[in-house]
Scaffold this active site. Structure first.
Site: not given
Length: 154
Positions: A17, A26
């Site tokens: 992550e 993202c």
């Protein structure tokens, strides 16, 4: 007491992550902050290291509770943690409707790593980072023997 993700699983989550203290989009275009936290994130939002860690633990707890409900077979700690890492990334709804979960719940443990490798795309693009993550999840999954005898696949 609800089951939790083990230290190896948390390390895998932190690694893939990554820690971002400022909100960003993202690869799938979703506003994200900290270690992959997405709920309620807004542009220009910031968090501290400590807040990011708290969000991670909260998010992982929610994911782990959902995985516990979805999985109908026995998993060892590494298998559970690897599956939670996967679900954290793709979402528990995606896990719930997946062939991966269907095969696992039949007791076909050895099919899980191959199924993970089908989940390496975001927005239709194959991403090397997702491929590396799936390999790491499969590696964690395999670090201990299944706790239940696998049934033969017809």
């Amino acid at each position: 007491m609800p089951r939790s993700v083990n230290p190896a699983g948390l390390a895998l989550l932190r690694q893939f992550e990554g820690l971002r203290l400022n909100a960003y989009r993202c690869p799938a275009g979703i506003w994200t902050i900290g270690y992959g936290h997405t709920r309620g994130v807004t542009p220009r939002q910031t968090v501290t290291d400590e807040e990011a860690e708290e969000l991670l633990i909260q998010d992982v707890s929610i994911t782990a509770a959902a995985v516990e409900v979805l999985v109908q077979v026995t998993l060892n700690d590494n298998q559970f943690s690897a599956l939670c890492c996967f679900a954290f990334n793709v979402g528990t709804g995606a896990l719930a409707g997946s062939t991966l979960l269907r095969l696992l719940n039949r007791g076909w443990y050895s099919q899980v790593p191959a199924q993970w490798m089908r989940w390496t795309k975001a927005s239709g693009r194959d991403l090397p980072g997702l491929r590396a993550r799936r390999i790491a999840e499969a590696t964690l999954w395999a670090q201990s023997s299944p706790t239940k005898t696998e049934r033969n696949i017809p």
